[in-house]
Design a protein around this motif. Structure first.
Motif, PDB file in Angstrom:
ATOM      1  N   ARG A  71       0.658  -1.215  -0.201  1.00  0.00           N
ATOM      2  CA  ARG A  71       0.029   0.091  -0.142  1.00  0.00           C
ATOM      3  C   ARG A  71       0.990   1.380  -0.087  1.00  0.00           C
ATOM      4  O   ARG A  71       0.695   2.098  -0.700  1.00  0.00           O
ATOM      5  N   LEU A  75       1.028   4.184  -2.842  1.00  0.00           N
ATOM      6  CA  LEU A  75       0.767   5.676  -2.565  1.00  0.00           C
ATOM      7  C   LEU A  75       2.002   6.586  -2.721  1.00  0.00           C
ATOM      8  O   LEU A  75       1.869   7.943  -2.846  1.00  0.00           O
ATOM      9  N   ARG A  76       3.352   6.062  -3.071  1.00  0.00           N
ATOM     10  CA  ARG A  76       4.382   6.885  -3.513  1.00  0.00           C
ATOM     11  C   ARG A  76       4.104   8.003  -4.488  1.00  0.00           C
ATOM     12  O   ARG A  76       4.862   8.930  -4.600  1.00  0.00           O
ATOM     13  N   ASP A  77       3.194   7.327  -5.411  1.00  0.00           N
ATOM     14  CA  ASP A  77       3.039   8.528  -6.679  1.00  0.00           C
ATOM     15  C   ASP A  77       1.962   9.264  -6.684  1.00  0.00           C
ATOM     16  O   ASP A  77       1.513  10.016  -7.581  1.00  0.00           O
ATOM     17  N   GLU A  78       1.218   9.188  -5.690  1.00  0.00           N
ATOM     18  CA  GLU A  78       0.158  10.369  -5.214  1.00  0.00           C
ATOM     19  C   GLU A  78       0.580  11.630  -5.283  1.00  0.00           C
ATOM     20  O   GLU A  78       1.714  11.994  -5.185  1.00  0.00           O
ATOM     21  N   HIS A  79       0.011  12.544  -5.862  1.00  0.00           N
ATOM     22  CA  HIS A  79       0.279  13.881  -6.180  1.00  0.00           C
ATOM     23  C   HIS A  79       0.416  14.631  -4.835  1.00  0.00           C
ATOM     24  O   HIS A  79       1.332  15.291  -4.955  1.00  0.00           O
ATOM     25  N   ASP A  80      -0.510  14.440  -4.069  1.00  0.00           N
ATOM     26  CA  ASP A  80      -0.348  15.040  -2.654  1.00  0.00           C
ATOM     27  C   ASP A  80       0.446  14.152  -1.699  1.00  0.00           C
ATOM     28  O   ASP A  80      -0.039  13.198  -0.912  1.00  0.00           O
ATOM     29  N   SER A  81       1.925  14.387  -1.462  1.00  0.00           N
ATOM     30  CA  SER A  81       2.554  13.287  -0.374  1.00  0.00           C
ATOM     31  C   SER A  81       2.284  13.375   0.670  1.00  0.00           C
ATOM     32  O   SER A  81       2.404  12.427   1.444  1.00  0.00           O
ATOM     33  N   ALA A  84      -0.726  11.239   1.193  1.00  0.00           N
ATOM     34  CA  ALA A  84      -0.464   9.717   0.936  1.00  0.00           C
ATOM     35  C   ALA A  84       0.172   9.499   2.194  1.00  0.00           C
ATOM     36  O   ALA A  84      -0.021   8.186   2.759  1.00  0.00           O
ATOM     37  N   GLU A  87      -2.595   8.935   4.919  1.00  0.00           N
ATOM     38  CA  GLU A  87      -3.443   7.938   4.589  1.00  0.00           C
ATOM     39  C   GLU A  87      -2.985   6.538   5.056  1.00  0.00           C
ATOM     40  O   GLU A  87      -3.615   5.761   5.645  1.00  0.00           O
ATOM     41  N   TRP A  88      -1.722   6.521   4.604  1.00  0.00           N
ATOM     42  CA  TRP A  88      -0.922   5.211   4.864  1.00  0.00           C
ATOM     43  C   TRP A  88      -0.729   5.135   6.411  1.00  0.00           C
ATOM     44  O   TRP A  88      -1.123   3.964   7.129  1.00  0.00           O
ATOM     45  N   LEU A 131       7.676   7.006   2.103  1.00  0.00           N
ATOM     46  CA  LEU A 131       6.434   8.382   1.973  1.00  0.00           C
ATOM     47  C   LEU A 131       7.001   9.454   2.816  1.00  0.00           C
ATOM     48  O   LEU A 131       6.686  10.468   2.157  1.00  0.00           O
TER      49      LEU A 131
END
Length: 187
Positions: A71, A75-81, A84, A87-88, A131
């Motif tokens: 997971r 999430l690493r490539d999500e726009h909002d770091s 992300a 969330e993790w 992340l």
């Protein structure tokens, strides 16, 4: 487990299944003797497969910890770091509450311990660190935050709230307060 006799492999799998159920019900303090009794083996057999309580707990959580790591990768490539990372961390907290005993496993040792790289704590730490690095690089979280800090918060919240009538609600409140302090300004 390669090279083990087929009955030893079956014993291992059966003991692990019983241990998963016992840890889910009793948490990290699940009785090794009870696990042995329910599995229909002697406690020496359990200890031969899992020489320490930590080794038993690590085996119980290995698959789900791997899912948390996957997971983090997704999430690493999500726009909002920052989102992300948060969330993790929220998913890690939710799993720590649902899988009684995981917080205990994560609190066994400091994450910097070289010997701990293959442990649940080491694997979770590495997944979360990627992340966190991205969020720090994006100046989305404070630069002095470490993955050890964040996992200590998650473990602390999980352990502090696990016996509440509604642990998830209390944990979510504590989590939101902790995340508010994660801002990039450091205030």
């Amino acid at each position: 487990m390669t090279g083990q006799r087929s009955d030893a492999r079956r014993n291992y799998a059966h003991i692990l299944a019983v241990a998963e159920a016992e840890v889910a019900a009793q948490g990290a303090q699940a009785s090794v003797e009870r696990i042995a009794r329910v599995a229909g083996v002697g406690s020496a057999t359990v200890r031969r497969h899992f020489p320490t309580r930590k080794a038993l707990l690590e085996a119980v959580f290995k698959q789900r910890v791997q899912a948390l790591c996957e997971r983090a990768q997704a999430l690493r490539d999500e726009h909002d770091s920052r989102a992300a990372l948060v969330e993790w961390l929220r998913e890690l907290l939710a799993y720590s509450l649902a899988a009684r005993g995981l917080a205990d496993v994560l609190s066994y040792e400091p994450l910097q311990d070289e010997a701990a790289q293959d442990s649940c704590a080491g694997v979770i730490g590495a997944a979360g660190a990627s992340l966190l690095r991205r969020a720090v690089d994006d100046q989305a979280v404070r630069a002095d935050a470490t993955i050890d800090d964040l996992l200590t918060l998650i473990v602390g919240i999980a352990l502090a709230t696990e016996n509440y009538t509604d642990p998830a609600a209390h944990a979510e409140r504590a989590f939101r307060l902790a995340v508010a302090g994660l801002g990039a300004t450091g205030t």
